[in-house]
Design an enzyme around this catalytic site. Structure first.
Site, PDB file in Angstrom:
ATOM      1  N   ARG A   1     118.619  90.386  19.911  1.00 49.82           N
ATOM      2  CA  ARG A   1     118.653  88.982  20.350  1.00 49.82           C
ATOM      3  C   ARG A   1     119.803  88.764  21.317  1.00 49.82           C
ATOM      4  O   ARG A   1     119.745  87.920  22.197  1.00 49.82           O
ATOM      5  CB  ARG A   1     118.835  88.042  19.154  1.00 49.82           C
ATOM      6  CG  ARG A   1     117.630  87.907  18.260  1.00 49.82           C
ATOM      7  CD  ARG A   1     117.811  86.814  17.230  1.00 49.82           C
ATOM      8  NE  ARG A   1     118.193  85.549  17.872  1.00 49.82           N
ATOM      9  CZ  ARG A   1     118.422  84.435  17.176  1.00 49.82           C
ATOM     10  NH1 ARG A   1     118.332  84.440  15.862  1.00 49.82           N
ATOM     11  NH2 ARG A   1     118.740  83.325  17.795  1.00 49.82           N
TER      12      ARG A   1
ATOM     13  N   CYS B   1     119.714  78.985   9.423  1.00 48.93           N
ATOM     14  CA  CYS B   1     119.443  80.410   9.643  1.00 48.93           C
ATOM     15  C   CYS B   1     120.350  81.132   8.640  1.00 48.93           C
ATOM     16  O   CYS B   1     120.973  80.521   7.787  1.00 48.93           O
ATOM     17  CB  CYS B   1     119.774  80.820  11.060  1.00 48.93           C
ATOM     18  SG  CYS B   1     121.513  80.612  11.411  1.00 48.93           S
TER      19      CYS B   1
ATOM     20  N   LYS C   1     124.764  85.389  26.964  1.00 46.01           N
ATOM     21  CA  LYS C   1     123.615  84.787  26.257  1.00 46.01           C
ATOM     22  C   LYS C   1     123.868  83.299  26.029  1.00 46.01           C
ATOM     23  O   LYS C   1     123.006  82.459  26.319  1.00 46.01           O
ATOM     24  CB  LYS C   1     123.408  85.458  24.909  1.00 46.01           C
ATOM     25  CG  LYS C   1     122.455  84.718  23.961  1.00 46.01           C
ATOM     26  CD  LYS C   1     122.219  85.440  22.652  1.00 46.01           C
ATOM     27  CE  LYS C   1     123.173  85.035  21.591  1.00 46.01           C
ATOM     28  NZ  LYS C   1     122.905  83.739  20.959  1.00 46.01           N
ATOM     29  N   ASN C   2     125.059  82.958  25.545  1.00 51.63           N
ATOM     30  CA  ASN C   2     125.318  81.579  25.147  1.00 51.63           C
ATOM     31  C   ASN C   2     125.650  80.663  26.320  1.00 51.63           C
ATOM     32  O   ASN C   2     125.851  79.463  26.127  1.00 51.63           O
ATOM     33  CB  ASN C   2     126.413  81.535  24.079  1.00 51.63           C
ATOM     34  CG  ASN C   2     125.926  82.144  22.775  1.00 51.63           C
ATOM     35  OD1 ASN C   2     124.724  82.392  22.619  1.00 51.63           O
ATOM     36  ND2 ASN C   2     126.827  82.416  21.867  1.00 51.63           N
TER      37      ASN C   2
ATOM     38  N   ASP D   1     131.878  84.326  16.445  1.00 55.17           N
ATOM     39  CA  ASP D   1     130.913  85.357  16.866  1.00 55.17           C
ATOM     40  C   ASP D   1     131.541  86.746  16.962  1.00 55.17           C
ATOM     41  O   ASP D   1     130.837  87.716  17.237  1.00 55.17           O
ATOM     42  CB  ASP D   1     130.292  84.994  18.218  1.00 55.17           C
ATOM     43  CG  ASP D   1     129.371  83.808  18.099  1.00 55.17           C
ATOM     44  OD1 ASP D   1     128.965  83.262  19.147  1.00 55.17           O
ATOM     45  OD2 ASP D   1     129.065  83.400  16.965  1.00 55.17           O
TER      46      ASP D   1
ATOM     47  N   ARG E   1     123.274  74.690   9.562  1.00 57.62           N
ATOM     48  CA  ARG E   1     123.216  74.299  10.987  1.00 57.62           C
ATOM     49  C   ARG E   1     122.485  72.974  11.181  1.00 57.62           C
ATOM     50  O   ARG E   1     121.443  72.893  11.818  1.00 57.62           O
ATOM     51  CB  ARG E   1     122.611  75.435  11.803  1.00 57.62           C
ATOM     52  CG  ARG E   1     123.382  76.728  11.593  1.00 57.62           C
ATOM     53  CD  ARG E   1     122.929  77.860  12.439  1.00 57.62           C
ATOM     54  NE  ARG E   1     123.512  77.796  13.772  1.00 57.62           N
ATOM     55  CZ  ARG E   1     123.343  78.767  14.660  1.00 57.62           C
ATOM     56  NH1 ARG E   1     122.599  79.805  14.356  1.00 57.62           N
ATOM     57  NH2 ARG E   1     123.870  78.688  15.859  1.00 57.62           N
TER      58      ARG E   1
HETATM   59  C1  EPZ Z   1     126.666  78.111  19.300  1.00 61.67           C
HETATM   60  O1  EPZ Z   1     125.840  77.750  18.206  1.00 61.67           O
HETATM   61  C2  EPZ Z   1     126.373  79.571  19.582  1.00 61.67           C
HETATM   62  N1  EPZ Z   1     124.959  79.721  19.941  1.00 61.67           N
HETATM   63  C3  EPZ Z   1     126.686  80.407  18.340  1.00 61.67           C
HETATM   64  O2  EPZ Z   1     126.489  81.772  18.678  1.00 61.67           O
HETATM   65  C4  EPZ Z   1     128.159  80.211  17.984  1.00 61.67           C
HETATM   66  O3  EPZ Z   1     128.439  80.917  16.790  1.00 61.67           O
HETATM   67  C5  EPZ Z   1     128.449  78.723  17.782  1.00 61.67           C
HETATM   68  O4  EPZ Z   1     128.060  77.988  18.965  1.00 61.67           O
HETATM   69  C6  EPZ Z   1     129.932  78.464  17.521  1.00 61.67           C
HETATM   70  O5  EPZ Z   1     130.692  78.952  18.578  1.00 61.67           O
HETATM   71  C7  EPZ Z   1     124.573  79.423  21.209  1.00 61.67           C
HETATM   72  O6  EPZ Z   1     125.367  79.009  22.032  1.00 61.67           O
HETATM   73  C8  EPZ Z   1     123.130  79.657  21.539  1.00 61.67           C
HETATM   74  P1  EPZ Z   1     127.861  74.686  16.680  1.00 61.67           P
HETATM   75  P2  EPZ Z   1     125.715  76.184  17.789  1.00 61.67           P
HETATM   76  O7  EPZ Z   1     126.964  73.530  16.887  1.00 61.67           O
HETATM   77  O8  EPZ Z   1     125.762  75.338  18.980  1.00 61.67           O
HETATM   78  C9  EPZ Z   1     128.072  72.512  12.495  1.00 61.67           C
HETATM   79  C10 EPZ Z   1     125.624  83.926  18.447  1.00 61.67           C
HETATM   80  O9  EPZ Z   1     125.795  84.836  17.623  1.00 61.67           O
HETATM   81  N2  EPZ Z   1     127.257  71.447  13.104  1.00 61.67           N
HETATM   82  O10 EPZ Z   1     129.151  74.764  17.418  1.00 61.67           O
HETATM   83  O11 EPZ Z   1     124.557  76.055  16.869  1.00 61.67           O
HETATM   84  C11 EPZ Z   1     127.282  73.796  12.302  1.00 61.67           C
HETATM   85  O12 EPZ Z   1     126.544  73.727  11.097  1.00 61.67           O
HETATM   86  C12 EPZ Z   1     125.458  82.502  17.979  1.00 61.67           C
HETATM   87  O13 EPZ Z   1     125.590  84.097  19.693  1.00 61.67           O
HETATM   88  C13 EPZ Z   1     127.004  70.290  12.374  1.00 61.67           C
HETATM   89  O14 EPZ Z   1     127.470  70.121  11.250  1.00 61.67           O
HETATM   90  O15 EPZ Z   1     127.070  76.030  16.937  1.00 61.67           O
HETATM   91  C14 EPZ Z   1     128.349  74.843  12.259  1.00 61.67           C
HETATM   92  O16 EPZ Z   1     128.874  74.910  10.946  1.00 61.67           O
HETATM   93  C15 EPZ Z   1     125.567  82.373  16.464  1.00 61.67           C
HETATM   94  N3  EPZ Z   1     126.227  69.317  12.925  1.00 61.67           N
HETATM   95  C16 EPZ Z   1     129.418  74.296  13.221  1.00 61.67           C
HETATM   96  O17 EPZ Z   1     129.119  72.905  13.398  1.00 61.67           O
HETATM   97  C17 EPZ Z   1     125.683  69.459  14.185  1.00 61.67           C
HETATM   98  O18 EPZ Z   1     124.978  68.523  14.644  1.00 61.67           O
HETATM   99  C18 EPZ Z   1     129.404  74.962  14.577  1.00 61.67           C
HETATM  100  O19 EPZ Z   1     128.122  74.805  15.095  1.00 61.67           O
HETATM  101  C19 EPZ Z   1     125.941  70.642  14.910  1.00 61.67           C
HETATM  102  C20 EPZ Z   1     126.734  71.631  14.351  1.00 61.67           C
END
Ligand code: EPZ
Length: 427
Positions: free
Chosen positions: A405, A119, A26-27, A307, A124
């Site tokens: 999802r 969410c 998915k990711n 995850d 996020r």
């Molecule tokens: C991706 O989300 C995945 N989703 C998530 O999987 C996964 O948990 C996450 O990466 C971490 O591995 C997809 O790939 C579609 P991040 P993403 O940006 O990109 C903070 C699942 O269950 N952050 O790495 O949204 C954020 O708040 C989903 O499959 C900022 O502060 O994750 C979080 O605390 C859930 N500012 C941390 O970084 C930003 O601009 C990690 O977020 C961006 C992120």
């Protein structure tokens, strides 16, 4: 429970035996589909899973005026977007609308996106995405409902990311492929899904090095071409099965994901009662159904994946000692703990750490009993299913809309291994 709501009826206590083939992750698939709007030619992403997040991504891209079709497991994006205003529910539905930002700014020069917002697992924010786009020459304006980005010409930049955000790395990588000049992404994410995206972009003509490390270099090109691409298998679904076998016992083989992508998970699960073998693209779990207590901290790849936190939490319920599970990636990802307590689990969450007394420990009598539970996020829902599979008796898991999802026919997957999971509807 509302009428017509579906739930999973699970009769636990059975061991799992058999082989499961992992489809595209998915990711990995979500950003790959977004990458399709970077070119006027056709990009076909093969082996896509039948999950609702992919359906929403396809609808999102269609709403941008791009020609996208699905033929079985193959999704083809045949053209660029024609307009760039992604408003309303589609954005709210799914975080992945953010992947549009980089691709749209790179191709249409202006985009207005409803803020996908937080969410259930955390706020996020998008500051890392937006900071990188600014450095490449985009102007960012906040509107009442979201963000408006515009850039007459994107240029290369040296971008140091304050946190190795997966989505921001993917967004900025896509943007940089068409920016004028050289871009360096420092402290970028190293997940296998990033490598999958970079490989597809290279097949489209992009010039990228360093993917899978903390520093990526991209040399911008004038335009990208089409390609056919098969993404990596879903390592999170595979890890979910590893945890299920650890809880239930049995012999489970997984094709399409190698142990090398799940090192931290295997280290946390393996014991004299649970052996994991395999090569670059398959795994075999042999388990007596006696999980060990764990001391796990979630962190960016290659450390323990956030995850898989609810799933290892479920394993710890059945262990022979006290487990500590620290969540450092998202600030609110323990909603499943209160559901586990309904089973009779002895667990508590203090700040971002969960402490779990396993039911097989000698020092305390803990009896886990089947009951009704409700998922409130995707991977939390998977954790509830695993706990139910480990307990004799009939449990029900509500909130299947979250689970669907990211898991394709989750009931069929576990039934194919001998589990008893039936999808029912509230009458
Ligand atoms: C991706 O989300 C995945 N989703 C998530 O999987 C996964 O948990 C996450 O990466 C971490 O591995 C997809 O790939 C579609 P991040 P993403 O940006 O990109 C903070 C699942 O269950 N952050 O790495 O949204 C954020 O708040 C989903 O499959 C900022 O502060 O994750 C979080 O605390 C859930 N500012 C941390 O970084 C930003 O601009 C990690 O977020 C961006 C992120």
């Amino acid at each position: 429970m509302k009428n017509n709501e579906t739930y999973l009826e699970i009769i636990g206590g059975r061991s799992l035996h058999g082989r499961v083939c992992m489809h595209g992750a998915k990711n990995a698939v979500l950003p790959l589909i977004a990458a399709g709007i970077l070119t006027k030619e056709t990009v076909t992403i093969k082996d896509c899973p039948y999950i609702s997040d992919v359906d929403v991504m396809i609808a999102l891209i269609k709403s941008l005026g791009a020609d996208v079709t699905r033929d079985g497991r193959n999704v083809s994006v045949r053209s660029r977007a024609t307009h760039a205003s992604v408003k309303d529910a589609l954005c709210k539905d799914m975080r992945s609308s953010m992947f549009m930002l980089g691709a749209l700014v790179a191709t249409l020069k202006e985009v207005e996106l409803d803020y996908p917002g937080g969410c259930r697992i955390g706020a996020r924010p998008l500051d890392i995405h937006l900071d990188g786009l600014r450095r490449m020459g985009a102007t960012i304006e906040y509107t009442d409902t979201g963000v408006k980005c515009a850039a007459k010409e994107l240029h290369g930049a040296n971008i140091v990311m304050k946190y190795p955000s997966v989505g921001a790395t993917e967004n900025l990588l896509m943007c940089a492929t068409l920016a004028k000049g050289e871009t360096t992404l420092v402290n970028c994410a190293r997940e296998p899904e990033i490598v999958s995206l970079a490989s597809c972009l290279r097949a489209m003509g992009a010039r990228i090095t360093g993917d899978g490390t903390s520093v990526m270099h991209i040399s911008g090109v004038d335009e990208l071409g089409g390609c056919e691409f098969t993404p990596i298998g879903d390592r999170i679904v595979a890890a979910t099965l590893v945890c299920a076998a650890n809880i239930c016992g049995g012999e489970v083989e997984i094709d399409g994901v190698g142990r090398n992508m799940l090192g931290a998970v295997c280290d946390a699960v393996e014991s004299k009662y649970c052996k994991i073998s395999g090569d670059g693209n398959s795994m075999r779990i042999s388990s007596f159904g006696k999980p060990k207590a764990v001391n796990v901290t979630t962190a960016p790849y290659p450390l323990f994946p956030t995850d898989v936190q609810p799933q290892i939490f479920a394993c710890s319920l059945f262990s022979d000692g006290v487990s500590t599970i620290k969540e450092t990636v998202f600030e609110n990802r323990f909603a499943h703990a209160k559901e586990f307590i309904k089973l009779g689990a002895d667990c508590k969450v203090e700040s971002n750490v969960a402490y779990v007394q396993g039911a097989r420990s000698k020092t305390k009598a803990i009896k886990l009993s089947a009951c009704d539970m409700t998922a409130s996020d995707l991977r939390g829902g998977a954790g509830l299913i695993l706990a139910a599979l480990g307990i004799n008796g009939k449990s029900r898991v509500y909130g299947t809309e979250f689970i669907d999802r990211g898991y394709e026919s989750v009931e069929d997957m576990f039934c194919s291994l001998g589990g008893n999971v039936i999808r029912k509807t509230v009458r």
